[in-house]
Design an enzyme around this catalytic site. Sequence first.
Site, short mmCIF file in Angstrom:
data_model
loop_
_atom_site.label_atom_id
_atom_site.label_comp_id
_atom_site.label_asym_id
_atom_site.label_seq_id
_atom_site.Cartn_x
_atom_site.Cartn_y
_atom_site.Cartn_z
N GLY A 1 0.88 -5.15 1.15
CA GLY A 1 -0.29 -5.39 0.29
C GLY A 1 0.08 -6.05 -1.02
O GLY A 1 -0.76 -6.69 -1.65
N GLU B 1 4.57 -4.72 7.55
CA GLU B 1 3.67 -3.75 8.16
C GLU B 1 4.01 -3.43 9.61
O GLU B 1 3.91 -2.28 10.04
CB GLU B 1 2.22 -4.24 8.07
CG GLU B 1 1.61 -4.13 6.68
CD GLU B 1 1.87 -5.32 5.80
OE1 GLU B 1 2.81 -6.07 6.06
OE2 GLU B 1 1.09 -5.49 4.83
N ALA C 1 0.84 -1.20 0.00
CA ALA C 1 0.00 0.00 0.00
C ALA C 1 0.88 1.25 0.00
O ALA C 1 2.00 1.24 0.53
CB ALA C 1 -0.91 0.00 1.23
N GLU D 1 0.18 -9.60 -0.20
CA GLU D 1 -1.22 -9.98 0.01
C GLU D 1 -1.93 -10.21 -1.32
O GLU D 1 -2.80 -11.08 -1.43
CB GLU D 1 -1.92 -8.93 0.86
CG GLU D 1 -1.42 -8.94 2.31
CD GLU D 1 -1.97 -7.79 3.13
OE1 GLU D 1 -1.83 -6.62 2.73
OE2 GLU D 1 -2.53 -8.08 4.19
C1 LIG Z 1 -3.35 3.04 0.90
C2 LIG Z 1 -4.15 2.88 -0.35
C3 LIG Z 1 -5.45 3.66 -0.32
C4 LIG Z 1 -6.49 3.02 -1.20
C5 LIG Z 1 -7.72 2.59 -0.42
C6 LIG Z 1 -7.82 1.10 -0.18
C7 LIG Z 1 -7.17 0.66 1.12
C8 LIG Z 1 -7.60 -0.70 1.60
C9 LIG Z 1 -7.01 -1.05 2.93
C10 LIG Z 1 -5.48 -1.02 2.90
C11 LIG Z 1 -4.92 -2.28 3.45
C12 LIG Z 1 -3.41 -2.18 3.76
C13 LIG Z 1 -2.64 -3.15 2.90
C14 LIG Z 1 -1.27 -3.54 3.47
O1 LIG Z 1 -1.42 -4.61 4.38
C15 LIG Z 1 -0.50 -2.42 4.14
C16 LIG Z 1 0.83 -2.18 3.48
O2 LIG Z 1 1.14 -2.69 2.43
S1 LIG Z 1 1.90 -1.11 4.33
C17 LIG Z 1 3.29 -0.94 3.19
C18 LIG Z 1 4.20 -2.15 3.19
N1 LIG Z 1 5.34 -1.91 2.33
C19 LIG Z 1 6.53 -1.44 2.80
O3 LIG Z 1 6.70 -1.21 3.97
C20 LIG Z 1 7.62 -1.19 1.78
C21 LIG Z 1 8.17 0.23 1.93
N2 LIG Z 1 9.21 0.48 0.92
C22 LIG Z 1 10.49 -0.01 1.07
O4 LIG Z 1 10.82 -0.73 1.98
C23 LIG Z 1 11.46 0.37 -0.02
O5 LIG Z 1 10.99 1.55 -0.64
C24 LIG Z 1 11.58 -0.72 -1.11
C25 LIG Z 1 10.23 -1.08 -1.62
C26 LIG Z 1 12.29 -1.94 -0.52
C27 LIG Z 1 12.40 -0.15 -2.28
O6 LIG Z 1 13.62 0.33 -1.78
P1 LIG Z 1 14.65 1.04 -2.78
O7 LIG Z 1 14.80 0.23 -3.99
O8 LIG Z 1 15.84 1.39 -1.96
O9 LIG Z 1 13.92 2.36 -3.29
P2 LIG Z 1 13.32 3.56 -2.41
O10 LIG Z 1 13.10 3.15 -1.00
O11 LIG Z 1 14.11 4.80 -2.69
O12 LIG Z 1 11.88 3.71 -3.09
C28 LIG Z 1 11.78 4.27 -4.40
C29 LIG Z 1 10.61 5.22 -4.36
O13 LIG Z 1 9.40 4.42 -4.16
C30 LIG Z 1 8.74 4.90 -3.00
N3 LIG Z 1 8.06 3.80 -2.32
C31 LIG Z 1 8.55 2.58 -2.12
N4 LIG Z 1 7.65 1.83 -1.43
C32 LIG Z 1 6.57 2.62 -1.21
C33 LIG Z 1 5.29 2.43 -0.55
N5 LIG Z 1 4.92 1.26 -0.04
N6 LIG Z 1 4.44 3.48 -0.49
C34 LIG Z 1 4.79 4.67 -1.05
N7 LIG Z 1 5.97 4.93 -1.71
C35 LIG Z 1 6.85 3.89 -1.76
C36 LIG Z 1 9.84 5.53 -2.14
O14 LIG Z 1 9.27 6.42 -1.23
C37 LIG Z 1 10.68 6.19 -3.21
O15 LIG Z 1 10.02 7.38 -3.62
P3 LIG Z 1 10.86 8.76 -3.74
O16 LIG Z 1 11.52 8.97 -2.41
O17 LIG Z 1 11.84 8.50 -4.85
O18 LIG Z 1 9.82 9.79 -4.08
#
Ligand SMILES: CCCCCCCCCCCCC[C@H](O)CC(=O)SCCNC(=O)CCNC(=O)[C@H](O)C(C)(C)COP(=O)(O)OP(=O)(O)OC[C@H]1O[C@@H](n2cnc3c(N)ncnc32)[C@H](O)[C@@H]1OP(=O)(O)O
Length: 265
Positions: free
Chosen positions: A116, A139, A70, A119
């Site tokens: 997600g 998460e 997400a 998931e």
């Molecule tokens: C929320 C949606 C609303 C729609 C409504 C419907 C909702 C329904 C209910 C929701 C249910 C929740 C679902 C789920 O269980 C919850 C989640 O998934 S929480 C998120 C879990 N994911 C993470 O924690 C991953 C986070 N990211 C990272 O660890 C790293 O970015 C990476 C993926 C390992 C990649 O690392 P790198 O290659 O080093 O690159 P960067 O870190 O520099 O990332 C590049 C660029 O992408 C952006 N980015 C990466 N992941 C996310 C993310 N999950 N959300 C937003 N942005 C992300 C990162 O910020 C960088 O952007 P920049 O800084 O360049 O602008």
Amino acid sequence: MNNRSGHDDVVRSERRGAVAILRINRPEARNALNAAVFAALNGHLAELRTDDSVRAIVLAGASGVFCAGADITAFDALRADPLIGQRRASGGTLWADLENFPKPVIAAVEGLALGGGLELVLACDTSIVGQGARLGLPEVKLGVIPGGGGTQRLIRALGKPRAMALLLSGDLVTGTEAATLGLVGKVVDDDEVVEQAIALAQRISANSPLAVALAKDAALAAQTGSIAAGLEHEKRNFVYSLASDDSHEGQAAFVAKRSPNFTGR
Ligand SMILES: CCCCCCCCCCCCC[C@H](O)CC(=O)SCCNC(=O)CCNC(=O)[C@H](O)C(C)(C)COP(=O)(O)OP(=O)(O)OC[C@H]1O[C@@H](n2cnc3c(N)ncnc32)[C@H](O)[C@@H]1OP(=O)(O)O
């Protein structure tokens, strides 16, 4: 190919015969799921559900990444959504819609499937994963828990000890490790993921669409009820399949030593 359906470019759709390929297309955010992606995926699924020329779906991500989960920057919008508790209102039914989709859905997992994104993989019927991919539910490292079915589907896929270790630590595993755990359907070389997923989808598409749908429907019953109820469900679906046009065609083709021409009826 351009989007045929006009959905936002955050999900691109293409066709390979009877196989539809949907690609989450937000590479700038590692294909993170926001409201636009949820809406686009739901829109594509609604169209593919009734398109009889489509017999299987491959779900993939753009730029060598499946999905980073997400969109963390959208959490404020999520908090502000008064209906977040009623998942349908917030687009949160996507995972269940995928799992119960009447056609097979295969995840083609390259690079990353986190939160997600994993998931989504768990909601698909099966998955082809690159050996170097990284998968996990991080998460808890963000102060939240999986909200797309991960707590329920992971434990059913792996069993309590392995599921809890991944769920509570937020640890990631590689595609190879995921295959060993039983988290994915098959692990392949990183550069073969999408083509192998499409090839599997094409093999499934050659089978009776009705029998494939009935087999998926019966198998899913095993996740929610007793074995007795599941066997009853299977029996009903078997009897229905035996009476189908496809069953008669399958039998006739076998006797005539020719390939069947299934219609899905
Ligand atoms: C929320 C949606 C609303 C729609 C409504 C419907 C909702 C329904 C209910 C929701 C249910 C929740 C679902 C789920 O269980 C919850 C989640 O998934 S929480 C998120 C879990 N994911 C993470 O924690 C991953 C986070 N990211 C990272 O660890 C790293 O970015 C990476 C993926 C390992 C990649 O690392 P790198 O290659 O080093 O690159 P960067 O870190 O520099 O990332 C590049 C660029 O992408 C952006 N980015 C990466 N992941 C996310 C993310 N999950 N959300 C937003 N942005 C992300 C990162 O910020 C960088 O952007 P920049 O800084 O360049 O602008």
